[in-house]
Design a protein around this motif. Structure first.
Motif, mmCIF file in Angstrom:
data_model
loop_
_atom_site.group_PDB
_atom_site.id
_atom_site.type_symbol
_atom_site.label_atom_id
_atom_site.label_comp_id
_atom_site.label_asym_id
_atom_site.label_seq_id
_atom_site.Cartn_x
_atom_site.Cartn_y
_atom_site.Cartn_z
ATOM 1 N N PHE A 398 0.815 -1.212 -0.025
ATOM 2 C CA PHE A 398 0.037 0.294 -0.038
ATOM 3 C C PHE A 398 0.926 1.357 0.009
ATOM 4 O O PHE A 398 1.907 1.423 0.724
ATOM 5 N N SER A 399 0.457 2.219 -0.891
ATOM 6 C CA SER A 399 1.468 3.564 -0.727
ATOM 7 C C SER A 399 0.178 4.628 -1.427
ATOM 8 O O SER A 399 -0.853 4.401 -2.116
ATOM 9 N N CYS A 400 0.631 5.748 -1.016
ATOM 10 C CA CYS A 400 -0.215 6.852 -1.231
ATOM 11 C C CYS A 400 0.852 8.079 -1.852
ATOM 12 O O CYS A 400 1.689 8.405 -0.936
ATOM 13 N N ASP A 401 0.661 8.608 -3.207
ATOM 14 C CA ASP A 401 1.532 9.564 -3.574
ATOM 15 C C ASP A 401 1.002 10.898 -3.651
ATOM 16 O O ASP A 401 -0.184 11.024 -3.927
ATOM 17 N N GLU A 420 -8.699 10.379 3.006
ATOM 18 C CA GLU A 420 -8.443 9.211 2.104
ATOM 19 C C GLU A 420 -8.671 9.352 0.652
ATOM 20 O O GLU A 420 -7.787 8.749 -0.213
ATOM 21 N N TYR A 425 -3.336 6.287 -4.948
ATOM 22 C CA TYR A 425 -3.102 5.037 -4.399
ATOM 23 C C TYR A 425 -2.440 3.729 -4.983
ATOM 24 O O TYR A 425 -3.052 3.750 -6.098
ATOM 25 N N ARG A 426 -1.446 3.129 -4.606
ATOM 26 C CA ARG A 426 -0.847 1.811 -5.460
ATOM 27 C C ARG A 426 -2.372 0.891 -5.348
ATOM 28 O O ARG A 426 -2.308 0.254 -6.327
ATOM 29 N N GLU A 427 -2.721 0.820 -4.263
ATOM 30 C CA GLU A 427 -3.935 -0.180 -4.149
ATOM 31 C C GLU A 427 -5.058 0.346 -3.300
ATOM 32 O O GLU A 427 -4.905 0.702 -2.215
ATOM 33 N N GLU A 428 -6.345 0.434 -4.022
ATOM 34 C CA GLU A 428 -7.371 0.978 -3.363
ATOM 35 C C GLU A 428 -8.043 -0.019 -2.549
ATOM 36 O O GLU A 428 -7.775 -1.132 -2.425
ATOM 37 N N HIS A 434 0.669 2.530 5.090
ATOM 38 C CA HIS A 434 1.013 2.988 3.892
ATOM 39 C C HIS A 434 2.081 3.768 3.740
ATOM 40 O O HIS A 434 2.469 4.556 4.579
ATOM 41 N N LEU A 448 -3.690 4.143 7.590
ATOM 42 C CA LEU A 448 -5.190 4.609 7.181
ATOM 43 C C LEU A 448 -6.216 3.694 7.933
ATOM 44 O O LEU A 448 -6.221 2.790 8.150
ATOM 45 N N MET A 453 -6.065 9.339 6.859
ATOM 46 C CA MET A 453 -4.708 9.041 7.190
ATOM 47 C C MET A 453 -3.814 9.541 8.177
ATOM 48 O O MET A 453 -3.414 10.648 8.087
#
Length: 467
Positions: A398-401, A420, A425-428, A434, A448, A453
């Motif tokens: 999981f990541s958030c850019d 949120e 996101y890499r994966e919703e 994350h 999250l 977040m």
């Protein structure tokens, strides 16, 4: 104002060149950064990044920038994408040419510019020992090792003599960026000018001899030693190398190709100077876009095969049993897409991943025995900031850019939470930990829960930043 004794000596050394040298010291110093290849492709970053960059000729990853751009205040600095470094200071590590899988020592390493440059050359493979004798500076060194996402470094706070007792013939390459009188930094640092004296030059030269004695003891047969200073003093430069070769005739100066603008060392500036001192290098501020520097590349006689290298003793490096870091393995299974390789060790409730081949450290002052993975808490594991900075987005589930010029990234660095629906996101739908990234570069953790977040950026690093 330059010290009178310094001016008189430089006039005698440079002759007709002195005027050009003197005028150069009145000019503004050159600003540069070094892109971290562990995080970004240097040429791509120079072309598409947020700054206008031009190459430093003698450093593959070095670039000049306009000081008005202030990269030190940009979020990507906190992400370890680059290291702000004086351009001449990039030369010694470039000539060390460290390679993956080697054992390398940076003996006088703070604040970490050269250590992080060496680590980039090693590409995460092998063992890098970064040492600094002064505790406060060693702490800054450790922080920079962390910021640049380096996995295979050990940070120690020891005297060269203590290390030499432990690691005789151990290292393949050693960098000695020796403490010096700092004459080459007069343009950059006015304090260095005020602290200068002929007595200090003498004291520095004596200290350099002692440090080099310890360094040569730790170098294996056939190993490479790079010596550097940021001073113009012949006593500390060609003189130090001349005295070293008198004491250790099993070393020779390597004849290397000098970049354009570099000048050969001057045997005639030291009593009894041997002719091969012309193989040393001087960087002059009136000849290059950088401050004053000196460096020499030395090779120790002999050679050893891989099987003949000094073996690593295993006593004193007892790794944890799998049961003792099961909480981390559960975190890794749930949130990472890679398996960490190395020796798992603990300092209290803190879990570290020591590099393969790390020697016994018992009895030494160690600030960072490898990559800090996180904290083992009751029935759970909390990942460290160091782990976040060492990971790439593809290495986590999981990541958030966030955009590096957005209000949200500055808010995150200030310790704020965010909704949120902010970021990419890499994966919703993922809950829990994350990796927060800025323009795709890891910068810290978030957690999250309930559509928010939560911020896990370290409190000690938070500042009142604004776009």
């Amino acid at each position: 104002m330059l010290p009178e004794s310094f001016v008189n000596r430089m006039k005698e050394m440079l002759g007709e060149e002195y005027e050009a040298f003197s005028e150069a010291l009145k000019e503004e110093r050159h600003q540069a950064l070094r892109v971290n290849p562990l995080k970004a492709e240097p040429e791509d970053f120079a072309r598409t990044g947020p700054f206008s960059l031009t190459p430093v000729p003698w450093a593959k990853t070095g670039f000049y920038y306009d000081k008005a751009q202030q990269p030190g205040k940009h979020p990507l600095h906190e992400a370890g994408v680059y290291y702000i470094q004086e351009p001449s200071a990039m030369a010694p590590a470039q000539f060390l040419q460290a390679r993956p899988g080697e054992r390398v020592l940076d003996l006088c390493a703070a604040p970490g510019g050269k250590s992080t440059q060496i680590a980039a050359q090693m590409k995460g493979g092998g063992l890098l020992v970064c040492n600094e004798i002064h505790p406060a500076r060693a702490k800054i060194l450790s922080e920079n090792i962390e910021r640049m996402g380096i996995r295979n470094a050990v940070v120690t706070n020891e005297t060269p003599e203590r290390l030499a007792e432990r690691f005789s013939g151990f290292f393949d390459r050693i960098l000695v960026d020796a403490p010096c009188s700092g004459e080459g930094m007069f343009r950059k640092n006015e304090e260095a000018c005020g602290e200068w004296s002929l007595e200090n030059v003498e004291m520095c030269a004596e200290r350099q001899d002692t440090i080099l004695d310890s360094a040569q003891q730790m170098l294996r047969s056939g190993g490479l030693l790079v010596y550097s200073t940021c001073t113009f003093s012949p006593q500390e430069n060609e003189g130090s190398i001349n005295r070293f070769l008198d004491r250790f005739p099993d070393f020779t100066l390597v004849n290397v190709d000098m970049p354009e603008g570099f000048a050969a060392g001057r045997p005639d500036w030291v009593p009894g100077g041997r002719e091969e001192l012309v193989r040393t290098m001087r960087l002059w501020p009136h000849k290059i876009r950088g401050e004053g520097h000196f460096l020499a590349v030395l090779k120790k006689e002999g050679s050893v095969s891989e099987t003949e290298r000094m073996p690593v003793r295993r006593d004193g490096i007892k790794g944890l049993s799998v049961k003792e870091y099961a909480d981390y393995l559960e975190f890794e299974k749930q949130y990472l897409t890679i398996r960490q390789e190395g020796i798992f060790i603990a300092f209290g409730d803190q879990l570290y991943l020591a590099p393969q081949g790390m020697p016994p450290l018992k009895g030494l002052k160690v600030l960072r025995p490898g990559l800090h993975l996180g904290t083992r808490k009751k029935n759970r594991f909390e990942p460290s900031h160091a782990l976040a900075l060492a990971l790439k987005p593809e290495e986590v589930r999981f990541s958030c850019d966030l955009l590096s010029d957005s209000r949200e990234i500055y808010g995150y660095l200030n310790g704020e939470t965010f909704r949120e629906d902010v970021g990419v996101y890499r994966e919703e739908g993922g809950k829990g930990w994350h990796l927060i990234t800025a323009d795709g570069y890891s910068i810290g953790w978030g957690k999250l829960a309930g559509g928010i977040m939560k911020n896990h950026y370290p409190k000690g690093l938070r500042k009142n930043r604004s776009c």
